[in-house]
Enzyme design. Sequence first.
Site, PDB file in Angstrom:
ATOM      1  N   ARG A 324      -6.957  -8.882  -2.133  1.00  0.00           N
ATOM      2  CA  ARG A 324      -8.302  -8.296  -2.169  1.00  0.00           C
ATOM      3  C   ARG A 324      -9.080  -8.747  -3.403  1.00  0.00           C
ATOM      4  NH1 ARG A 324     -11.588  -4.236   0.443  1.00  0.00           N
ATOM      5  NH2 ARG A 324     -10.064  -3.737   2.034  1.00  0.00           N
ATOM      6  N   GLU A 727     -14.713   3.616  -2.396  1.00  0.00           N
ATOM      7  CA  GLU A 727     -14.440   2.631  -3.443  1.00  0.00           C
ATOM      8  C   GLU A 727     -15.646   1.814  -3.911  1.00  0.00           C
ATOM      9  OE1 GLU A 727     -11.392   1.184  -0.722  1.00  0.00           O
ATOM     10  OE2 GLU A 727     -10.141   0.863  -2.487  1.00  0.00           O
TER      11      GLU A 727
HETATM   12  N1  MTE Z   1     -12.577  10.875  -4.582  1.00  0.00           N
HETATM   13  C1  MTE Z   1     -11.860  11.895  -5.117  1.00  0.00           C
HETATM   14  N2  MTE Z   1     -12.516  13.005  -5.480  1.00  0.00           N
HETATM   15  N3  MTE Z   1     -10.507  11.807  -5.310  1.00  0.00           N
HETATM   16  C2  MTE Z   1      -9.810  10.670  -4.975  1.00  0.00           C
HETATM   17  O1  MTE Z   1      -8.590  10.607  -5.154  1.00  0.00           O
HETATM   18  N4  MTE Z   1      -9.930   8.383  -4.055  1.00  0.00           N
HETATM   19  C3  MTE Z   1     -10.769   7.202  -3.834  1.00  0.00           C
HETATM   20  C4  MTE Z   1     -12.041   7.596  -3.066  1.00  0.00           C
HETATM   21  N5  MTE Z   1     -12.667   8.749  -3.659  1.00  0.00           N
HETATM   22  C5  MTE Z   1     -10.543   9.561  -4.412  1.00  0.00           C
HETATM   23  C6  MTE Z   1     -11.943   9.734  -4.211  1.00  0.00           C
HETATM   24  C7  MTE Z   1     -10.122   6.129  -3.102  1.00  0.00           C
HETATM   25  S1  MTE Z   1      -9.125   5.064  -3.946  1.00  0.00           S
HETATM   26  C8  MTE Z   1     -10.314   5.931  -1.759  1.00  0.00           C
HETATM   27  S2  MTE Z   1      -9.617   4.629  -0.963  1.00  0.00           S
HETATM   28  C9  MTE Z   1     -11.136   6.854  -0.964  1.00  0.00           C
HETATM   29  O2  MTE Z   1     -11.663   7.915  -1.738  1.00  0.00           O
HETATM   30  C10 MTE Z   1     -10.282   7.421   0.156  1.00  0.00           C
HETATM   31  O3  MTE Z   1     -10.948   8.363   0.912  1.00  0.00           O
HETATM   32  P1  MTE Z   1     -11.988   7.992   2.079  1.00  0.00           P
HETATM   33  O4  MTE Z   1     -11.441   6.800   2.789  1.00  0.00           O
HETATM   34  O5  MTE Z   1     -12.004   9.206   2.909  1.00  0.00           O
HETATM   35  O6  MTE Z   1     -13.273   7.687   1.397  1.00  0.00           O
HETATM   36  N1  HPA Z   2      -6.947  -1.328   0.840  1.00  0.00           N
HETATM   37  C1  HPA Z   2      -6.337  -0.219   0.406  1.00  0.00           C
HETATM   38  N2  HPA Z   2      -5.089   0.059   0.674  1.00  0.00           N
HETATM   39  C2  HPA Z   2      -4.388  -0.803   1.403  1.00  0.00           C
HETATM   40  C3  HPA Z   2      -4.960  -1.982   1.878  1.00  0.00           C
HETATM   41  C4  HPA Z   2      -6.314  -2.269   1.584  1.00  0.00           C
HETATM   42  O1  HPA Z   2      -6.885  -3.304   1.970  1.00  0.00           O
HETATM   43  N3  HPA Z   2      -4.011  -2.643   2.562  1.00  0.00           N
HETATM   44  C5  HPA Z   2      -2.893  -1.881   2.483  1.00  0.00           C
HETATM   45  N4  HPA Z   2      -3.132  -0.772   1.788  1.00  0.00           N
HETATM   46 MO1  MOS Z   3      -7.867   3.657  -2.292  1.00  0.00          MO
HETATM   47  S1  MOS Z   3      -7.174   2.362  -3.742  1.00  0.00           S
HETATM   48  O1  MOS Z   3      -7.728   2.362  -1.090  1.00  0.00           O
HETATM   49  O2  MOS Z   3      -6.472   4.584  -2.109  1.00  0.00           O
END
Ligand code: MTE
Ligand code: HPA
Ligand code: MOS
Length: 776
Positions: A324, A727
């Site tokens: 990535r 993210e």
């Molecule tokens: N927001 C909060 N409050 N706490 C978290 O741990 N994790 C982040 C983001 N926002 C996180 C957060 C990460 S790394 C990801 S991948 C996404 O939330 C995952 O949730 P979603 O796919 O429902 O957005």
């Molecule tokens: N993003 C986050 N988590 C993951 C991914 C990705 O692309 N692939 C496997 N785990």
């Molecule tokens: Mo988020 S790093 O894809 O949990």
Amino acid sequence: MKDQITSRDEIEGAVHHDLRHDSAIKHVTGRAEYCDDIAEPVGTLHAYLGVSNVTHAAIRSLDLSAVRDAPGVIGVLTAADIPGANDISPTGRNDEPVFPTDRIEFHGQPLFAVVAETRDAARRAAELAQMEIEALPHALDPVAAIDAGYPHVTDPLKLERGDVAAGFAGAAHRLQGRLNVGGQDHMYLEGHISFAIPGEDDDVVVHCSTQHPSEAQHMVAHVLGVPSNAVTVNVRRMGGGFGGKESQMNLFACVAALAAKKWNRPVKIRPDRDQDMTATGKRHDFVIDYDVAFDDSGRIQAVESQFAARCGWSSDLSGPVTDRALFHADNAYFYPHVRLTSRPMKTNTVSNTAFRGFGGPQGVVAAERMIEEIAYRLGKDPLEVRKANFYGDEGRDLTPYHQQVTDNILERLVGELETSADYQGRRKDILAFNTANRFIKRGIALTPVKFGISFTATHYNQAGSLIHVYSDGSIHLNHGGTEMGQGLNTKVAQVVADAFQVDVSRIKITKTTTEKVPNTSATAASSGSDLNGMAALDAAQQIKARLVGFAAEHWGVSETEVAFLPNAVRVGTEVMGFDALIKAAYMARVHLSAAGFYKTPDIHWDRAAGKGRPFYYYAYGASCSEVSVDTLSGEYKVERTDILHDVGRSLNPVLDRGQVEGAFIQGMGWLTTEELWWDDAGRLRTHAPSTYKIPLASDAPRIFNVDLAQWSVNPERTIKRSKAVGEPPFMLGISVLEALSMAVASVADYRECPRLDAPATPERVLMAVERLRGAV
Ligand code: MTE
Ligand code: HPA
Ligand code: MOS
């Protein structure tokens, strides 16, 4: 049967409207239940990890007799106690034993667990192990690892397009550089924890703070040597995950389950913060070497970069993370000729893992560094160089992985932010300020983000749900996603409320459990609401279709005459309450439960060829930050940040804004004050909040204007045309790094790119200032 009701105009919690997090009040009043709050059954035992105090060594013997004899100890667990596989590698590479048998690979590596009547007894006893070892030389960082001939933990990736040699040959300008980008600790408020309760036969239930219950289930089964159907993993919520609980919970889930089955008693394991920080993986730090060719206008012609990452002792998720990084090494810019390679290096450090952005931010920082280099070389405003390199129309729309960028809205988004933040006016003022002031210097930068949405492992892009409508009309919602504070459950409940046209308060949000939705993917890659929202909608639509069919037949109207109104249903000319319809449907034996499913369409990825469409779409954003730097001390302050971020048609604007604000601050922390520091012996010395500085409320920008691009609509058929938000805004923090860079550059009249490494701690800022002033 039918009762007349007055229907309101709109349901409570409608999609695209603000609705507070379903647990907001519980979060702030302390009533939200986390794993550690679950009432402990009588007889619960506590486990603690015993860890290595050397960095790299062959194990000659491990004497745990003093541990066993310590007060309150029930017993110890080592590799010899594992009935199934001694492996928790999340990608099946078989390179991550639960406990090692012959070799210690990093300082602080878990070697055994001690199980005792109390947590305190277990923790004290864990210190008493005696070991005989033969020390081996170690390599801690990727450069040392390359020099020592260490292997890659996983296959490197190469992305290539165009004719790189020809691109360099024909260019007017060329420059090379190296960028060090630091890692990051997740610093979730709730650390890792697992609590296992044994059942009959092979059964075990594990309450685990995890983003990936299915994987915890699978790993526990693998390690216990039982089928997955014997293992249930539950999580109501996490106190933050940020990627740190996508795979790293496996160790804790397995230790708790192993102990629970061995002693047939409930077992909980919760490391303290120091152990959480030393024994579990973090964001990968990278050493990035770049070579870029460009013309007089600052347009890039060719790029060649290598991305070497500190992966740690095992592969964990380093393959997809380093992939990535390459997928985002272009950020928002078109590279006519490009070759990018990853070097996922094995090192004698904790195994690094997923962290918000999953390698992408490291790639984006490298792209922005090259832009800066070009701007300083040509004496231009970096924003002008950024704009000159944006993806554009045909001929300038292919990424290094050959995906066409068709949904580019950056020009508009950046243009709007440039105006609303008054970038040009303030830049002029800042240039004047820096001429007039000797010690305090200011900087401003406006940086864009383009982030690819989908798991790059295509099979991960699937989700399931389970909805029950009870005969009283109340709704029970379950889906495969996990709640870590991001508000996923609120959003999915809104989707279901919208489908049935009922108030969201009618919907019970329940824990995520492998018993209800099987084979789920990690809640990661920002895809939680995209995937689970769609799966929940599928289940709701199945039930609705049955209700419509039933109503049409029962009341003798056509199906088109049945409509769901806010908290009511119109059948022909009559309106009845939702409850009344459900009651009637139940009496007529209509099936009121459904399992939903979704898989992202139109994506494919051929890793060997480096070609495909790994991402369903892109999310965009831009931020503009202004900083002031005290050039005598290196200390700085973010004076103002303006953000315009793209979430498509927001499912819930207030939650999305929260995500954007939090992600920006977390990204800023990564690039400024959060420094991981290992000593030469391989010990992580920044293993507590006392030495590892995350941003405080007082570090937030003094002026902080955050907006969502109201006009944006996802061109793809995502849930309600929204876009993922978790993210992408993390990378908005890069504007702070670039603004610091400008402030530093001012001390030498902007003649040179300061090449600030990240994190740009006050110490590094000061050193850069001194270097540019010619003092060192
Ligand atoms: N927001 C909060 N409050 N706490 C978290 O741990 N994790 C982040 C983001 N926002 C996180 C957060 C990460 S790394 C990801 S991948 C996404 O939330 C995952 O949730 P979603 O796919 O429902 O957005
Ligand atoms: N993003 C986050 N988590 C993951 C991914 C990705 O692309 N692939 C496997 N785990
Ligand atoms: Mo988020 S790093 O894809 O949990």
